[in-house]
Enzyme design. Structure first.
Site, mmCIF file in Angstrom:
data_model
loop_
_atom_site.group_PDB
_atom_site.id
_atom_site.type_symbol
_atom_site.label_atom_id
_atom_site.label_comp_id
_atom_site.label_asym_id
_atom_site.label_seq_id
_atom_site.Cartn_x
_atom_site.Cartn_y
_atom_site.Cartn_z
ATOM 1 N N GLU A 174 0.825 -1.220 0.000
ATOM 2 C CA GLU A 174 0.000 0.000 0.000
ATOM 3 C C GLU A 174 0.856 1.266 0.000
ATOM 4 O O GLU A 174 0.506 2.278 0.613
ATOM 5 C CB GLU A 174 -0.966 0.013 1.195
ATOM 6 C CG GLU A 174 -1.915 -1.154 1.255
ATOM 7 C CD GLU A 174 -2.718 -1.338 -0.012
ATOM 8 O OE1 GLU A 174 -2.837 -0.376 -0.794
ATOM 9 O OE2 GLU A 174 -3.215 -2.454 -0.233
ATOM 10 N N GLY A 175 1.962 1.214 -0.712
ATOM 11 C CA GLY A 175 2.900 2.331 -0.752
ATOM 12 C C GLY A 175 3.946 2.140 0.320
ATOM 13 O O GLY A 175 3.637 2.170 1.520
#
Length: 591
Positions: free
Chosen positions: A441-442
């Site tokens: 998620e990053g």
């Protein structure tokens, strides 16, 4: 010696909601939540806690050993996962914080945040499957047309259908501009997707009757880079009048991983798969960020959930395990050896585990409450303030919580000595499972760049004002309640330090484009540490106002401990930022 059973931290949830946030008073002024009181919130979280402790936690260790398997193109999840998910849906948990107009319960994000922390603590692998349901709901609610909303929102909100987020491709990890998946338009208004995606959590599973894939792809006329990405909805089974018809979406494999082995991480193939556009052409990234921001908050909660699990495991073991005598011995000590919880080295680890975990819980709840305010307040200054705070806090929660959760799990393993390396004691699984949260998620490095470069430096040092105003307001409240309050003085001092270094970095960046990238990670850690100071100043102050209880006495002691020990990290991060900004070392020559 048996591993302890997960105990939902219900007392601490109530403390944070009732005293730190005065949630019931806040709900009364929000039209969406005016009927909610603290007693009802407690009952909701008690029921969620029972599900996590009684249903999910017992599946966690066995699922880690069994893992998922791929048979005839379909993923089979560990024993008990499908039944647990059916119970989860039956109880209505997926709909907890969704809009009542589409079948949701309309409860605040504050409660949903507590739910997701407990899910991660009890069984991270299982929690991955419904982990992005709320984000998918928010994305479809904001960007779906009438057909999409009518057809897909009800089963998504109820949880009957699960969702995935399909971004990554073999050649494109964090650089989404390199994505190649193609979307070709059809005469009926739908599209056909051609391409491959990797690292797709829950890309296939046997827990829900359908899977809704949200896929980033390129239209034929798409410009290069991220500006050419569009977002599409591609179901595994297409709803038609005759029922659900298979789409041409295939799972080609599942990864063998370091952790969260109960979660199927899939390689997906789209062979002219039918799909529908979400939002506008070439604006898919903006539409996807509605989903990604929700996912990033939930990933931060995974770090917190594992910190709580590690704390519980280490605390129980430290009181059960007897080794050596402590000098001087406690008056109650008996026998030839004392619990290792009496040894100073272990006490320091246990204190860190408790104080960081409970402080992060205050910050998580505060962030969730800002989301509730942003969603429910009418347009105006207060809503804008809440939106700004939520935007600033999202990368901090994701990165700071996951990094700290991994470090705390590692410290907790040390309490067990050699037993910590053995699966039966569960802490080694906690350490393995939490590590992924720093990546997906990053990555945490991307979160740091998002905070410093995009959300602060691109605007100017004034972008930090919503946080600084909140911290200084709490510092003033502490000093008003207790003359010369060390918590208030320290929080005020570090607010000033952070404002000064932010102003310096923004000024320096005007003629040195690299300085922000070099300092971003330490800057985010500094912001996170000062956020913890705010959390403990608030928790300590409100505890002093309550009748003497063991909980409030412990909170005051924890606040003192954080300001004496935990806040020392801020000086370290500030020194690193200052040294990096002043350095003349050509870093590119060192790699």
């Amino acid at each position: 010696m048996q591993a302890s059973h997960y105990q939902p931290p219900l007392e601490d949830f109530r403390f944070v909601q009732q005293y730190c946030l005065q949630a019931e008073k806040e709900w009364c002024r929000l039209s969406a939540h005016q009927g909610l009181d603290q007693e009802t919130a407690d009952r909701v979280l008690e029921a969620a806690g029972r599900f996590c402790a009684d249903v999910l936690a017992p599946l966690n260790g066995p699922a880690d050993l069994q893992g998922c398997r791929l048979e005839h193109g379909r993923v089979l999840t560990p024993d008990g996962f499908a039944k647990a998910y059916a119970d989860f849906v039956e109880a209505g948990w997926p709909a907890l914080a969704c809009d009542p107009s589409v079948g949701g319960q309309g409860l605040p994000q504050l409660l949903d945040t507590a739910l997701h922390e407990m899910l991660a603590s009890a069984n991270h692998g299982w929690a991955m499957y419904p982990g992005i349901l709320h984000g998918a709901y928010a994305c479809l609610h904001a960007h779906g047309d009438d057909y999409i909303r009518r057809t897909y929102l009800p089963p998504i909100v109820s949880g009957r259908w699960l969702a995935t987020m399909c971004l990554t491709e073999p050649q494109a990890g964090s650089d989404l501009g390199l994505l190649r998946t193609q979307a070709l338009p059809e005469q009926d208004g739908s599209y056909r997707l051609h391409g491959n995606k990797i690292f797709i959590s829950g890309g296939d599973q046997d827990m829900s009757e359908n899977i809704v894939h949200l896929v980033l792809a390129r239209l034929p006329d798409a410009p290069a880079g991220t500006r050419g990405l569009s977002l599409f909805l591609a179901p595994r089974l297409i709803p038609q009048e005759q029922g659900l018809v298979p789409n041409t979406i295939y799972c080609d494999g599942i990864e063998k991983k370091m952790g969260i082995k109960g979660s199927a991480t899939c390689t997906m193939r789209f062979e002219a798969a039918q799909a529908w556009l979400l939002g506008k052409p070439h604006q898919g990234l903006a539409a996807m960020f509605v989903m990604m921001n929700s996912a990033r908050l939930h990933v931060g909660l995974q770090g917190l959930g594992h910190a709580e699990a590690a704390w519980q495991l280490a605390r129980t073991y430290a009181h059960e395990r007897h080794q050596m005598r402590v000098q001087p011995r406690p008056a109650t000590a008996k026998g030839a050896a004392d619990p290792i919880a009496h040894h100073p080295a272990m006490q320091r680890i246990l204190a860190d585990l408790r104080v960081w975990t409970e402080g992060m819980r205050v910050m998580a709840a505060w962030t969730a409450h800002q989301l509730d305010l942003a969603q429910s307040l009418p347009e105006g200054d207060e809503q804008a303030q809440a939106l700004s705070l939520a935007s600033l806090l999202t990368p901090v929660v994701k990165s700071f919580f996951t990094e700290r959760g991994f470090a705390l799990a590692s410290d907790a393993l040390q309490v067990f000595g050699g037993y910590g390396y053995v699966h039966e004691y569960r802490i080694e699984q906690t350490l393995r499972d939490v590590r992924i949260a720093m990546i997906y998620e990053g990555t945490n490095q991307i979160q740091a760049l998002d905070l410093l470069q995009r959300k602060i430096a691109a605007v100017g040092p004034e972008a930090l004002q919503p946080l600084l105003q909140t911290w200084r307001g709490e510092a003033d409240a502490c000093l008003s309640a207790m003359a010369d309050c060390p918590w208030g003085k320290a929080l005020r001092q570090w607010s000033d330090h952070l404002h000064e270094v932010t102003t310096h970095l923004c000024s320096r960046a005007q003629h040195d484009t690299q300085v922000l990238a070099w300092c971003a990670e330490d800057y985010l850690r500094l912001v996170g540490t000062v956020c913890m100071a705010f959390a403990w100043a608030r928790a300590g102050r409100v505890s002093r106002l309550q009748a003497d209880t063991s909980l409030c006495e412990r909170k005051v002691a924890s606040a003192d401990y954080f300001f004496d020990h935990g806040l020392l990290d801020a000086r370290y991060y500030l020194s690193r930022i200052e040294a990096t900004a002043a350095s003349t070392v050509p870093m590119q020559k060192l790699v």
